[in-house]
Design an enzyme around this catalytic site. Structure first.
Site, PDB file in Angstrom:
ATOM      1  N   HIS A 197     -12.659 -65.289 -64.326  1.00  0.00           N
ATOM      2  CA  HIS A 197     -12.338 -63.871 -64.499  1.00  0.00           C
ATOM      3  C   HIS A 197     -12.995 -63.034 -63.387  1.00  0.00           C
ATOM      4  CE1 HIS A 197     -11.207 -60.622 -67.650  1.00  0.00           C
ATOM      5  NE2 HIS A 197     -11.080 -60.165 -66.420  1.00  0.00           N
ATOM      6  N   GLU A 249     -12.950 -66.448 -73.483  1.00  0.00           N
ATOM      7  CA  GLU A 249     -13.773 -66.405 -72.272  1.00  0.00           C
ATOM      8  C   GLU A 249     -15.243 -66.290 -72.660  1.00  0.00           C
ATOM      9  OE1 GLU A 249     -12.459 -63.374 -69.562  1.00  0.00           O
ATOM     10  OE2 GLU A 249     -10.423 -64.164 -69.491  1.00  0.00           O
ATOM     11  N   ARG A 302      -4.351 -60.943 -68.802  1.00  0.00           N
ATOM     12  CA  ARG A 302      -5.159 -61.293 -69.947  1.00  0.00           C
ATOM     13  C   ARG A 302      -4.710 -62.657 -70.467  1.00  0.00           C
ATOM     14  NH1 ARG A 302      -8.388 -58.315 -68.529  1.00  0.00           N
ATOM     15  NH2 ARG A 302      -9.428 -56.572 -69.593  1.00  0.00           N
TER      16      ARG A 302
HETATM   17  C1  8YV Z   1     -13.375 -56.418 -65.966  1.00  0.00           C
HETATM   18  C2  8YV Z   1     -10.972 -56.602 -66.097  1.00  0.00           C
HETATM   19  O1  8YV Z   1     -14.445 -56.769 -65.178  1.00  0.00           O
HETATM   20  O2  8YV Z   1     -10.888 -54.343 -65.594  1.00  0.00           O
HETATM   21  C3  8YV Z   1     -10.510 -55.230 -66.379  1.00  0.00           C
HETATM   22  O3  8YV Z   1      -9.762 -55.062 -67.363  1.00  0.00           O
HETATM   23  O4  8YV Z   1     -10.436 -57.556 -66.585  1.00  0.00           O
HETATM   24  C4  8YV Z   1     -12.140 -56.763 -65.211  1.00  0.00           C
HETATM   25  O5  8YV Z   1     -12.033 -55.893 -64.115  1.00  0.00           O
HETATM   26  C5  8YV Z   1     -13.469 -57.196 -67.250  1.00  0.00           C
HETATM   27  O6  8YV Z   1     -12.709 -56.567 -68.220  1.00  0.00           O
HETATM   28  C6  8YV Z   1     -14.898 -57.237 -67.707  1.00  0.00           C
HETATM   29  O7  8YV Z   1     -14.934 -58.097 -68.833  1.00  0.00           O
END
Ligand code: 8YV
Length: 324
Positions: free
Chosen positions: A287, A268, A239
């Site tokens: 991402h 983001e 993150r």
């Molecule tokens: C998601 C991710 O697609 O799973 C997670 O926590 O970061 C990604 O796989 C993302 O959160 C979508 O915004």
């Protein structure tokens, strides 16, 4: 019970998964990140028994409008965009999609380790721009990955999968920072639970795969980047907000960091004028950690199963928090 309930889908689902829900429940599809769909999202909230989607901040204010809500089924493993305390107070189940995205996300993190160390994007553009006119010189050389020391920030499912790639695939000693030591027989002796400062001082490549929590927010700041080896490489596939981006940019500009590979950012999408978009030694991805056809289908299927189980009064397969 097969009571027909109201479901609000706030991120596009593959048709086959959407059909599983519409076969049983009333469904509204409205993505609040799309201005044209925001009114439909707002109108559906007060009636929704279930929410399914991702990438949207479900604030306590938004939650207060969803007075019938029983479950949020997130199509993600990270849950930092949900108000965990408010959900717990309301007894609302929060489900997520662990496991199905672990290997894909670990692949993305290791792809950034390779891309930054061997300057893949920069040198591919070198060819694309027709600048390959003689044997390349030392100024274009990269740095080896195999045998280098990898420092992992975070050693959950994804961190352990990255460690397997590094230790078993690339002969890299692995140091990891996590709240508790993890017993990984397959990596016996090759992955060492290490205090953060020592990890940062010894690692050639530091890869962050941390969830965003009050404890991890801003974990990598000026002090931490200052502890890293001159010429080290930093990768983030967890993150963005676990990194103080101004400190990262300073470490790059002062030449302490050789390169950074980033798949996640504090904000983001990255603001158009963010220096991280164009920095010569930053490889920035939008991402895409879990963004493969196979994995996104698996995530949508698991999130749909979680939702249907919860609305039928069953214990969902992958609960993050809440519920009895
Ligand atoms: C998601 C991710 O697609 O799973 C997670 O926590 O970061 C990604 O796989 C993302 O959160 C979508 O915004």
């Amino acid at each position: 019970s097969m009571v027909r309930k109201s479901v609000l889908v706030f991120r596009e689902l593959p048709p086959d998964q959407l059909a599983r829900i519409t076969a049983v429940h009333e469904v509204v599809v409205a993505n609040p990140r799309k201005p044209a769909e925001r009114p439909a999202f707002e109108a559906a909230l007060p009636h929704a028994h279930g929410l399914i989607g991702s990438s949207h901040p479900v604030t306590p204010q938004l939650l207060a409008q969803a007075s019938q809500l029983e479950v949020i089924s997130s199509i993600s493993v990270g849950v930092d965009n949900y108000p965990l305390d408010a959900l717990r107070e309301r007894g609302i189940l929060l489900c997520h999609t662990p496991g199905v995205l672990t290997e894909t996300t670990a692949d993305t993190v290791f792809a950034l380790v390779m891309a930054t160390s061997r300057r893949i994007v920069e040198l591919a553009n070198h060819v694309r721009e027709g600048r390959w006119d003689r044997n390349i010189g030392e100024d274009l050389f990269g740095w080896d990955v195999h045998g280098k020391t990898l420092g992992l920030l975070g050693f959950g499912r994804i961190g352990q999968a990255v460690a397997r790639r590094a230790a078993l695939g690339f002969g890299m000693p692995v140091l990891y920072h996590s709240r508790r030591p993890v017993d990984m027989p397959e990596l016996a002796g090759r992955a060492v639970h290490t205090p953060l400062d020592r990890l940062l001082a010894q690692a050639d490549i530091v890869a962050a795969v941390l969830p965003l929590t009050p404890q991890t927010r801003g974990l990598m700041g000026a002090r931490e980047f200052g502890l890293m080896k001159p010429g080290a490489i930093f990768v983030n596939g967890g993150r963005g907000a676990t990194v103080q981006e101004d400190a990262l940019l300073q470490a790059l500009d002062q030449g302490r960091l050789r390169a950074a590979g980033l798949d996640v950012f504090a904000t983001e999408p990255l603001p158009p004028d963010s220096p991280l978009r164009r920095h010569p030694r930053v490889t920035a991805l939008p991402h895409i950690g879990s963004a493969t056809h196979e994995t996104r289908q698996a995530m949508a299927a698991l999130a749909t199963t979680n939702l249907l189980q919860a609305l039928a009064g069953q214990r969902p397969q992958a609960v993050y928090a809440g519920g009895a």
